[in-house]
Design a protein around this motif. Structure first.
Motif, PDB file in Angstrom:
ATOM      1  N   GLN A 188      -6.231  -1.773  -6.306  1.00  2.11           N
ATOM      2  CA  GLN A 188      -7.803  -2.337  -6.756  1.00  2.11           C
ATOM      3  C   GLN A 188      -7.273  -4.193  -5.965  1.00  2.11           C
ATOM      4  OE1 GLN A 188      -8.170  -2.042 -10.839  1.00  2.11           O
ATOM      5  NE2 GLN A 188      -9.512  -0.044 -10.501  1.00  2.11           N
ATOM      6  N   HIS A 189      -5.612  -4.198  -6.260  1.00  3.77           N
ATOM      7  CA  HIS A 189      -5.884  -5.378  -5.643  1.00  3.77           C
ATOM      8  C   HIS A 189      -6.134  -6.039  -3.927  1.00  3.77           C
ATOM      9  CE1 HIS A 189      -3.705  -9.306  -5.700  1.00  3.77           C
ATOM     10  NE2 HIS A 189      -3.218  -9.590  -4.295  1.00  3.77           N
ATOM     11  N   ILE A 190      -5.687  -4.951  -3.194  1.00  2.00           N
ATOM     12  CA  ILE A 190      -5.574  -5.324  -2.282  1.00  2.00           C
ATOM     13  C   ILE A 190      -6.804  -4.746  -1.475  1.00  2.00           C
ATOM     14  CG2 ILE A 190      -4.981  -3.392   0.200  1.00  2.00           C
ATOM     15  CD1 ILE A 190      -2.241  -2.919  -1.557  1.00  2.00           C
TER      16      ILE A 190
ATOM     17  N   GLY B  15     -11.948  -2.177 -11.463  1.00  2.00           N
ATOM     18  CA  GLY B  15     -11.252  -3.100 -10.061  1.00  2.00           C
ATOM     19  C   GLY B  15     -11.958  -4.049 -10.088  1.00  2.00           C
ATOM     20  N   PRO B  16     -11.950  -4.948  -9.207  1.00  2.00           N
ATOM     21  CA  PRO B  16     -12.644  -6.227  -8.821  1.00  2.00           C
ATOM     22  C   PRO B  16     -13.588  -5.787  -7.930  1.00  2.00           C
ATOM     23  CG  PRO B  16     -10.778  -6.159  -7.879  1.00  2.00           C
ATOM     24  CD  PRO B  16     -10.482  -4.823  -8.688  1.00  2.00           C
TER      25      PRO B  16
ATOM     26  N   THR C  20     -15.939  -6.100  -4.422  1.00  2.00           N
ATOM     27  CA  THR C  20     -14.843  -6.558  -3.487  1.00  2.00           C
ATOM     28  C   THR C  20     -16.362  -7.404  -3.356  1.00  2.00           C
ATOM     29  OG1 THR C  20     -14.759  -3.941  -2.874  1.00  2.00           O
ATOM     30  CG2 THR C  20     -14.857  -5.528  -0.623  1.00  2.00           C
TER      31      THR C  20
ATOM     32  N   GLN D 120       0.242   1.551 -12.467  1.00  2.00           N
ATOM     33  CA  GLN D 120       0.703   0.473 -11.365  1.00  2.00           C
ATOM     34  C   GLN D 120      -0.125   1.087  -9.876  1.00  2.00           C
ATOM     35  OE1 GLN D 120       4.594   0.161 -11.337  1.00  2.00           O
ATOM     36  NE2 GLN D 120       5.109  -2.047  -9.868  1.00  2.00           N
TER      37      GLN D 120
ATOM     38  N   TYR E 120       1.371  -1.355   0.186  1.00  2.00           N
ATOM     39  CA  TYR E 120       0.680  -0.215  -0.246  1.00  2.00           C
ATOM     40  C   TYR E 120       0.632   1.313  -0.359  1.00  2.00           C
ATOM     41  CZ  TYR E 120      -3.369   3.991   1.445  1.00  2.00           C
ATOM     42  OH  TYR E 120      -4.166   4.554   1.712  1.00  2.00           O
TER      43      TYR E 120
ATOM     44  N   ASP F 251      -3.743  -0.098 -10.090  1.00  2.00           N
ATOM     45  CA  ASP F 251      -3.382  -1.805  -9.994  1.00  2.00           C
ATOM     46  C   ASP F 251      -3.149  -2.465  -8.523  1.00  2.00           C
ATOM     47  OD1 ASP F 251      -4.042  -1.751 -12.763  1.00  2.00           O
ATOM     48  OD2 ASP F 251      -2.327  -2.642 -13.494  1.00  2.00           O
ATOM     49  N   GLU F 252      -2.464  -2.174  -8.049  1.00  2.00           N
ATOM     50  CA  GLU F 252      -1.729  -2.479  -6.703  1.00  2.00           C
ATOM     51  C   GLU F 252      -2.978  -1.537  -6.088  1.00  2.00           C
ATOM     52  OE1 GLU F 252       2.131   0.130  -6.487  1.00  2.00           O
ATOM     53  OE2 GLU F 252       3.554  -2.039  -6.379  1.00  2.00           O
TER      54      GLU F 252
END
Length: 899
Positions: A800-802, A826-827, A829, A794, A777, A797-798
């Motif tokens: 959104q991944h977290i 983003g994914p 939740t 980048q 983060y 992406d990081e």
């Protein structure tokens, strides 16, 4: 046929006679109420036992409910079912005592008697909780499948709870079904709440919460006996014990309005010798051994058979006991004061001359208090306290010292002050801070009035340490200075060395690292001159931690030397403090490699020895580590463990900050109320280690909300203090938040490296630093300072991944402002998509359960093992609050989780 099938057949046979055989002509104690409306709970126990027998993987189930709801009846019925099918399962049990101060390891003493062998040897020699736990685990691993029952843990001592913590952590490694019963009407500060919080439902742990009987069930039980079932339900609320006792009274008059009336009405129908025996047994919590009854009630033992057949008493492995604790309390409350004192005197005399075994000082102290025997209380309670402390039951040790003080108004000031000091420290170790502080002050006054200056100075030093650890920093420093002033007037001794250690440690906790090193050198010199190993261990810890926090990695050698010496000398508190400071230094400098393993090691050590305060710190450090490492689900679970215990204060601050930051970064609500609570706790301490994380969290929350003025208010004063004390990591973090909001453009000369790099415009160097330290983060936030589209993508992406939805929004807005296109949304939740908070994998498993797939089929479809599927299914059932497939399907449809 599997064990599950055999149990189902046995249950079917038993259910066929449970209610239909009840009639007014039968003299019954209504035992079948144990099965009324308990099919689901029995089914859960059957399923868990089948897993244990079939796979060799253990399970633990916590059976909770109000007093009298039938916890023991459920366990007894289940045990009878298992025994009735001639299964290979061994059943052993133990119960906690309702003594004013419990016997340390009481239920495991019972279990050791039943199992014998090495466990009996270990328990018999008064071993510590972790030794008892390890031996119990070894015995269970090497033997046949076992049902291990521990009843009434709401009365458990700390050592017993420590053993249960071990069993919770390692239960899957042994073929055992551990059943733990407890009352759920616990007060907020009850230590059992911490154990329950540490063993959340899911995986190897299951909860069964028993509820009162329905109106229909009570009517069904009352009608065969010619009773008014609706009135019975109104009076009892459906509590199975109330119902059972009222029905068993079988009086012709109106239904008694209290359980006490029901119990006493039932007892009044017994012959005089039986009633006299009930009186005797009512003053003996848990159970009365037959030898004890022969010693104190031999003339009335003829009534024992009548008491047993009436259902008032039940036979236990070691003697007899009331069928329910509420019945015992009702009878005991009916005794006249003189009669109660007389019975306690007789029990105490018999225990003093018991024909075998060691004297149980905790049990004898209970009866000495009941008998009003001052001399016995003063003799026994310190013995009981020392034994409790030795096995890690510090709460019970403090209570035993409290018992001594209630009976010791006439003892010498020195002796009273000594006991007060001991009580203060035991209560401090068990998080009973109000008692600890009051007892510590009284101990100082006692030594002072006795003219014992050396003990007065040492008591001041110990009191200062307690004040410091609970956040009363200003009072702590004043008290420590007073201790040094008193002791410096006397010949130099270990008390002065420890006082020097204390003032050095206080400088450390104020982030005055230079002061800690100077004061620590003085303490180290005196410790070495005196050859005092404890003082040397203490000061090496302080010196090493101060060096590490000041940026000197050489401090680690001193800190680890302190840990090694403390382990060898068995200075438990200093070992705990070394683990704590290793974690603190690692978190401050974000040096995380191998730290979690070290924290887990420390947690195991402190849990074995009942060091509650140290445990809270180590858990909250693990929470912060999980947050910084991007494992936010773990971070929240660990933080909640500390926050669930209302007794904890300072460790709670970091846990609240962790929870608030996860919410802020995810864009969840209710962030500011958490941070306000943390501020209220942190501000009075005056210590940067507590104030600075709150200030940084407030700044980040304001930054995410685009409120630069709030960042200024949150960080200004704390940054000035950090600069004054020379704390590079705190300086860097707070200065960087101000830089990000455009408040300051000057880089402080001693800011920690990654913050200095970012503020100097080297966002890539800062991001690489954070990535190397395993802080994704922070790396992503550093890249937000870039004007390079690739770096910002980048970062997005990081984030959104977290799952940092709110922070990812900042990256998205920056990219759009630059004209970037095709940005990922983003994914989703997964846990926000359903009210049950199921993860995406758990939703997949639930869908397949609804589809009707078997566990092996689910495992094949997901490319995982059946054991993993079992863990997922157990978690799904727990989150949905169901016990089987059909319940899960129905609940999933109700919540709209499946079509």
């Amino acid at each position: 046929m599997c064990l599950y099938g055999l149990l189902c057949k046995a249950l079917s046979r038993l259910k066929g006679t449970a209610v239909s055989n009840l009639s007014p002509s039968i003299d019954t104690t209504i035992e079948p109420t144990a099965l009324v409306e308990r099919d689901g709970s029995l089914g859960t126990l059957r399923t868990l036992l089948d897993v244990v027998v079939g796979t060799g993987q253990g399970r633990i189930v916590f059976v909770g409910g109000e007093a009298g709801v039938g916890k023991s009846a459920l366990v007894r019925s289940f045990s009878e079912l298992v025994a009735s099918v001639a299964s290979p399962v061994r059943i052993v049990s133990g119960a906690c005592d309702s003594l004013h101060t419990p016997r340390p390891l009481g239920p495991f003493v019972d279990i050791a008697h039943a199992i014998g062998g090495e466990l009996a040897v270990v328990v018999g020699r008064g071993s510590r909780a972790f030794e008892v736990a390890e031996t119990t685990i070894a015995v269970l691993r090497s033997g046949q499948p076992t049902i291990l029952v521990v009843e009434d843990v709401h009365w458990a001592d700390e050592a017993t709870l420590d053993v249960l913590r071990f069993l919770v952590r390692r239960v899957e490694s042994m073929p055992a079904l551990v059943i733990v019963t407890y009352r759920d009407d616990l007060d907020r500060s009850h230590p059992l709440r911490v154990l329950l919080g540490d063993a959340p439902a899911g995986g190897a742990a299951t909860r069964i919460m028993l509820r009162s009987l329905s109106s229909a069930a009570v009517v069904g039980l009352a009608q065969p006996l010619g009773r008014d079932g609706e009135e019975l339900f109104r009076v009892t609320g459906g509590n199975p014990f109330f119902v059972t006792e009222v029905l068993a009274a079988r009086g012709e008059a109106a239904i008694p309005v209290t359980v006490r009336d029901a119990v006493l009405a039932r007892a009044a129908r017994l012959p005089a010798d039986a009633m006299a025996l009930l009186d005797v047994i009512s003053v003996v919590p848990a159970h009365a051994e037959l030898w004890l009854l022969q010693a104190i009630a031999e003339p009335v033992l003829e009534g024992l058979g009548i008491c047993l057949s009436s259902g008032m008493l039940a036979a236990t492995e070691h003697g007899v006991a009331f069928r329910h604790e509420l019945a015992r309390l009702a009878v005991e409350a009916s005794l006249t004061p003189i009669r109660r004192i007389e019975l306690h005197q007789r029990v105490l005399a018999a225990l003093s001359e018991r024909p075998y075994g060691e004297i149980d000082s905790a049990r004898m102290a209970h009866h000495a208090e009941g008998a009003g025997d001052v001399d016995a209380v003063l003799r026994l309670s310190p013995q009981a306290a020392q034994h409790a402390s030795a096995v890690g039951a510090h709460r019970e040790a403090g209570a035993q010292y409290g018992r001594f003080l209630r009976f010791a108004p006439g003892c010498s000031p020195d002796e009273r002050a000594d006991i007060l000091e001991r009580q203060a420290h035991e209560c401090f170790l068990s998080d009973q801070f109000d008692i600890a502080i009051a007892a510590g002050r009284a101990a100082i006054d006692g030594f002072r009035s006795a003219g014992n200056r050396r003990r007065e100075g040492d008591a001041l030093r110990l009191h200062a340490s307690h004040l410091m650890c609970i956040g009363h920093s200003a009072d702590a420093r004043t008290t420590a200075s007073e201790a040094v002033a008193v002791l410096e007037q006397l010949p130099r001794g270990r008390e002065l060395a420890m006082a020097y250690c204390t003032v050095a440690n206080m400088a450390l906790n104020r982030d005055d690292f230079a002061g800690a090193l100077v004061l620590g050198a003085r303490a180290k010199a005196l410790a070495e001159q005196l050859g005092d190993s404890e003082a040397l261990i203490h000061v090496l810890n302080t010196l090493g931690t101060a060096a590490l926090l000041a940026g000197d990695d050489a401090g680690r050698a001193q800190l680890e030397r302190s840990l090694g010496l403390a382990r060898a000398a068995e200075f438990e508190e200093h070992v705990g403090r070394a683990f704590l400071n290793l974690g603190w230094a690692a978190l401050q400098s974000r040096t995380y490699i191998g730290v979690d393993d070290q924290l887990v090691d420390g947690l195991g050590y402190c849990a074995e020895r009942g060091l509650v305060l140290w445990i809270h710190y180590l858990v909250t450090y693990r929470a912060r580590l999980a947050l910084d490492s991007g494992r936010w689900t773990d971070a929240v679970e660990l933080a909640q463990q500390v926050m669930r215990d209302p007794r904890t204060k300072l460790p709670r601050i970091t846990s609240i900050v962790v929870m608030a930051l996860v919410r802020a970064r995810r864009g969840d609500p209710e962030v500011r109320p958490l941070l306000d609570d943390a501020t209220l706790l942190a501000t009075p301490t005056g210590e940067l280690q507590f104030i600075a994380p709150v200030a940084a969290a407030l700044a980040e929350h304001a930054w995410l909300s685009d409120r630069a003025a709030d960042v200024d208010a949150a960080t200004g004063a704390t940054l000035a203090t950090a600069i004054d004390r020379g704390s590079p990591w705190i300086i860097g973090e707070l200065a960087c938040w101000r830089w990000r909001c455009g408040l300051d453009q000057i880089v402080p000369h001693n800011a920690a490296e990654p913050y200095a790099l970012e503020m100097a415009g080297d966002w890539a160097g800062a991001a690489n630093f954070w990535s190397d330290r395993g802080c994704p983060y922070e790396a992503a936030v550093a890249r937000l300072g870039s004007n390079d589209e690739l770096a910002l993508r980048q970062s997005l992406d990081e984030l959104q991944h977290i799952g940092a939805t709110a922070t990812a929004g900042l990256a998205t807005r920056r990219l759009r402002a630059m004209g970037a296109r095709g940005l990922p949304r983003g994914p989703r939740t997964p846990t926000k998509a359903n009210s049950a908070r199921l993860t995406s994998r758990e939703l997949d498993v639930l869908a397949m359960i609804v589809e009707g797939l078997r566990y092996n089929d689910i495992a094949a479809r997901l490319y995982v093992s059946p054991k993993t599927v079992d863990h997922h299914v157990t978690s799904v059932f727990a989150k949905l609050g169901v016990h089987n497939r059909s319940g899960a399907v129905e609940e999933a449809k109700q919540l709209g989780l499946v079509d």
